[in-house]
Design an enzyme around this catalytic site. Structure first.
Site, PDB file in Angstrom:
ATOM      1  N   LYS A  56      -2.593   4.853   5.128  1.00  0.00           N
ATOM      2  CA  LYS A  56      -2.441   6.180   4.466  1.00  0.00           C
ATOM      3  C   LYS A  56      -3.785   6.812   4.148  1.00  0.00           C
ATOM      4  CE  LYS A  56       1.499   4.617   2.021  1.00  0.00           C
ATOM      5  NZ  LYS A  56       2.230   4.105   0.845  1.00  0.00           N
ATOM      6  N   GLN A 100       0.846   1.829  -5.019  1.00  0.00           N
ATOM      7  CA  GLN A 100       1.362   1.222  -3.941  1.00  0.00           C
ATOM      8  C   GLN A 100       2.171   0.277  -4.835  1.00  0.00           C
ATOM      9  OE1 GLN A 100       1.080   1.904  -0.645  1.00  0.00           O
ATOM     10  NE2 GLN A 100       2.744   0.431  -0.543  1.00  0.00           N
ATOM     11  N   ASP A 123       4.808  10.611  -4.218  1.00  0.00           N
ATOM     12  CA  ASP A 123       5.673   9.794  -3.944  1.00  0.00           C
ATOM     13  C   ASP A 123       7.066  10.334  -4.295  1.00  0.00           C
ATOM     14  OD1 ASP A 123       5.103   7.701  -1.907  1.00  0.00           O
ATOM     15  OD2 ASP A 123       4.564   6.260  -3.484  1.00  0.00           O
TER      16      ASP A 123
END
Ligand code: NAD
Length: 299
Positions: A56, A100, A123
């Site tokens: 990422k 994460q 997200d």
């Protein structure tokens, strides 16, 4: 004997072009004095998470973003983690925040996610963004299902009126994909571990999406001839290598279009994360996304 064979949707190539487009838009944002900023919060030492975060970081840097990774020890407490999120929420140079998952045992991931500023929740997991998806309001959409829609669009698959079957009902993939397909006027069925006659339901699908996490669960004879098959599953083979939730060779002989594993949906997730970050940066600075499109800039 020759058998019909599906067109393979190359997720790597589509992801590449999405990332190139985002980089161009980011250049236009940067020219206006806004450099998209992504902050990744990584707690603990989970090896898979380390790899995801590295990928990422790299993709965001390549798109011209400012990237910051907050690496915290597995012993980090809930309040400490909240303080990190609060600081990132308040930082004007940060437009996207990604925590994460999974978090180490003992930490409440839902509470951390709920604390994120929804405008920076790249997200798409905060209650505000989930509600936006359900009600059809503007928000940020989870990256993997958004990537699936993008793949279908670029593969020329019409969702309007199509029968879509989604196997898997997670908040990360199955449910948001179903809602996105519904918003595109598909007729959607969501299946899960207790669905009766799963094979029969799948056989009805014009678009079949497998997001389960069971190697090769979906067999070739579950696929309607000519259907589009998206395989979200990422399963590690005991002997090494990755395998999806779909028995690829069997399904490929029946389907019209299919994504491979690896190289299908996987690369799209990062591409959409990059896009969400640029989108969040644009919105936070009151810049319309369309204004940043290459064609608009040329006109
Ligand atoms: P999850 O474990 O949260 O959800 C799995 C779902 O599958 C559940 O809703 C469950 O009801 C259903 N299920 C389980 N067994 C079943 C069965 N036998 N028949 C029918 N349904 C069954 O998983 P998830 O987070 O949605 O991920 C699913 C898969 O997608 C995993 O392999 C994961 O690694 C992969 N994944 C890939 C990406 C990507 O970038 N490509 C992103 C996220 C997840």
């Amino acid at each position: 004997m020759s058998t019909a064979s599906a067109r393979i949707l190359d997720g790597k190539a589509v992801a590449r072009s999405v990332r190139d487009e985002v980089r161009e838009r980011a250049e236009r944002l940067i020219a206006r004095g806004v450099r998209p900023g992504l902050a990744v919060v990584l707690v603990g030492e989970d090896p898979a998470s380390q790899v995801y975060v590295r990928n990422k970081d790299r993709a965001a840097q390549e798109a011209g973003f400012e990237v910051r990774t907050e690496r915290l020890p597995a012993t980090t407490g809930q309040e400490q983690l909240h303080a990190v999120v609060d600081a990132l929420n308040a930082d004007p140079a940060v437009h996207g925040i990604l925590v994460q998952l999974p978090l180490p045992e003992g930490l409440d991931a839902d509470a951390v996610v709920a604390r994120l500023d929804p405008a920076k929740d790249v997200d798409g997991l905060t209650p505000t963004n989930v509600a936006a998806l359900v009600t059809g309001r503007e928000g940020l959409v989870p990256c993997t299902p958004a990537g699936c829609i993008e793949l279908l669009d670029r593969g020329g698959v019409e969702l309007k009126g199509a029968r879509v079957v989604v196997v898997g009902r997670s908040m990360l993939v199955g449910k948001p994909f179903a809602l996105l397909a519904l918003a595109r006027h598909a007729t959607v069925t969501i299946c899960h571990s207790r669905t009766r006659d799963l094979a029969g339901v799948c056989r009805d699908a014009d678009v079949l999406v497998a997001a389960v996490g069971r190697p090769e669960l979906v067999r070739g004879d579950w696929v309607k001839p000519g259907a589009a098959v998206l395989d979200v599953g990422i399963n590690r083979r005991p002997e090494g290598g990755l395998v999806g939730d779909v028995a690829f060779e069997e399904a490929r002989a029946v389907a019209g279009l299919i994504t491979p594993v690896p190289g299908g949906v996987g690369p799209m997730t990062i591409a959409m994360l990059i896009r969400n970050t640029a989108l969040a940066a644009a919105r936070l600075h009151g810049v319309a996304w369309d204004e940043l499109a290459p064609a608009a800039a040329q006109g």
